[in-house]
Enzyme design. Structure first.
Site, mmCIF file in Angstrom:
data_model
loop_
_atom_site.group_PDB
_atom_site.id
_atom_site.type_symbol
_atom_site.label_atom_id
_atom_site.label_comp_id
_atom_site.label_asym_id
_atom_site.label_seq_id
_atom_site.Cartn_x
_atom_site.Cartn_y
_atom_site.Cartn_z
ATOM 1 N N GLU A 57 -19.676 -8.939 -16.143
ATOM 2 C CA GLU A 57 -20.565 -9.659 -15.231
ATOM 3 C C GLU A 57 -21.991 -9.662 -15.759
ATOM 4 O O GLU A 57 -22.510 -8.597 -16.094
ATOM 5 C CB GLU A 57 -20.504 -9.028 -13.837
ATOM 6 C CG GLU A 57 -19.129 -9.186 -13.189
ATOM 7 C CD GLU A 57 -19.080 -8.704 -11.741
ATOM 8 O OE1 GLU A 57 -20.085 -8.106 -11.282
ATOM 9 O OE2 GLU A 57 -18.072 -8.919 -11.073
ATOM 10 N N HIS A 67 -20.037 -12.564 -7.399
ATOM 11 C CA HIS A 67 -19.964 -11.206 -6.855
ATOM 12 C C HIS A 67 -20.892 -11.054 -5.637
ATOM 13 O O HIS A 67 -21.780 -10.198 -5.615
ATOM 14 C CB HIS A 67 -20.318 -10.176 -7.931
ATOM 15 C CG HIS A 67 -19.742 -8.816 -7.628
ATOM 16 N ND1 HIS A 67 -19.431 -7.905 -8.605
ATOM 17 C CD2 HIS A 67 -19.408 -8.208 -6.450
ATOM 18 C CE1 HIS A 67 -18.944 -6.801 -8.068
ATOM 19 N NE2 HIS A 67 -18.921 -6.971 -6.755
ATOM 20 N N ASP A 98 0.860 -1.172 0.000
ATOM 21 C CA ASP A 98 0.000 0.000 0.000
ATOM 22 C C ASP A 98 0.899 1.225 0.000
ATOM 23 O O ASP A 98 1.533 1.532 1.012
ATOM 24 C CB ASP A 98 -0.925 0.018 1.219
ATOM 25 C CG ASP A 98 -2.032 1.056 1.106
ATOM 26 O OD1 ASP A 98 -1.727 2.187 0.666
ATOM 27 O OD2 ASP A 98 -3.183 0.743 1.441
#
Length: 339
Positions: free
Chosen positions: A279, A298, A190
């Protein structure tokens, strides 16, 4: 840009998001609350069934419904909006800012359940539980060879493995906690965190170091220009042979073609995916033919717990706004600049 207008004594609130009934009841002590049936179509709020409630609303709370130009035109007295999302993708932020309407969000609303789902994928992929269940349901476990599943579905234990977490935000931190409970070592990539951000729990490292060290890489960075394609052919090649990748975050962070190629070649031992580049994926998508891939449709945030959390956060934002305070998470803080 117009500064926020004064708050009326008992504000009228229109809620079109899925909302916790007990939280709505508490809000009724201080607000006039209208709760509609939540929509799953992503309609404009201008299409809400109770047009009068929108026209008279001082504040709206929405999740999938869009607060767009048409909705703003139909709500001339609107003073505040809450998007029950981490980012207000369903709200015309520029238009709200121009009208001096603060827009609050509910960050972290699904962090715990998404971390749970990511770890479910991790466990299922490394221990072959989805494959084993499907095999068993098809009637393949017979007395002729009761030890067949012991040979076919050998997996890896987590204790002592290294988990590489991409993104040390709300979800990443929770995945870290779960990994440590399983005895895993953890490294985090990060660029916004200091090297010692997690103390003894994890090291914050550069991306290449994480890829080289991790037995499992889990994706939790936000979707931004800098993270689209963050994991491509080069990065996948730098992962350890036999490593695994889990993505319950954003599909676009990982390049689809190179990932499939790496899974086919065996460089990656497996992947657990809750998000996809289109999707739903088409029925003939190559992923369906790969036995080393665990997939869920999902469902990272599909939990009643998420509704309870975002309802509480939305209520806190409404109370702060009505008290003349700035809510904890405001997407357009510039509206407060002139106050």
């Amino acid at each position: 840009m117009t500064a926020p207008t004064p708050v009326p004594e008992r504000p009228r609130v229109l809620v079109t998001a899925a909302f916790d009934g007990a939280v709505a009841k508490e809000l009724e002590r201080d607000f006039e609350v209208t709760v509609t049936s939540p929509s799953t179509s992503g309609r404009s709020l201008a299409e809400v069934e109770d047009a009068l409630a929108l026209a008279s609303a001082d504040a709206v709370v929405c999740e999938l419904d869009r607060l767009d130009g048409a909705a703003l035109a139909a709500a001339p007295g609107l003073r505040f909006a809450v998007s029950c999302r981490a980012a207000p993708v369903n709200i015309d932020l520029d238009a709200c800012t121009a009208r001096g309407i603060p827009v609050a969000t509910t960050p972290g609303r699904n962090a715990d359940v998404t971390a749970d789902l990511a770890f479910t994928l991790l466990l299922s992929t490394l221990r072959n539980t989805s494959r084993a269940e499907a095999w068993m349901r098809e009637g393949n476990w017979t007395e002729d060879d009761v030890f067949a599943p012991y040979r076919l579905f050998r997996g890896r234990g987590l204790n002592g493995l290294t988990l590489g977490i991409l993104g040390g935000g709300a979800v990443g931190r929770r995945v870290l906690a779960r990994a440590r409970a399983f005895g895993m070592r953890v490294v985090v990539y990060d660029p916004y965190l200091a090297p010692g951000a997690f103390g003894d729990e994890a090291r914050v490292v550069e991306l290449d170091e994480l890829l080289a060290a991790a037995d499992v890489v889990s994706v939790h960075v936000p979707l931004a220009e800098s993270t689209i394609g963050l994991i491509g052919e080069r990065e996948l090649a730098r992962m350890r042979p036999g490593a695994y990748l889990v993505n319950a975050g954003r599909a676009a962070v990982v390049e689809e073609g190179p990932l499939i190629a790496s899974l086919r070649s065996g460089h990656l031992a497996g992947a657990g995916l809750d998000v996809f580049w289109a999707e739903p994926p088409r029925p003939d998508h190559p992923l369906f033919s790969l036995p080393n891939v665990t997939m869920t449709p999902h469902i990272g945030g599909a939990s009643d717990d998420v509704i309870a959390v975002h309802s509480r956060l939305a209520a806190e934002a409404l109370r702060a706004w009505s008290a003349g305070e700035r809510p904890a998470a405001v997407a357009n803080p510039g509206v407060y600049a002139d106050r």
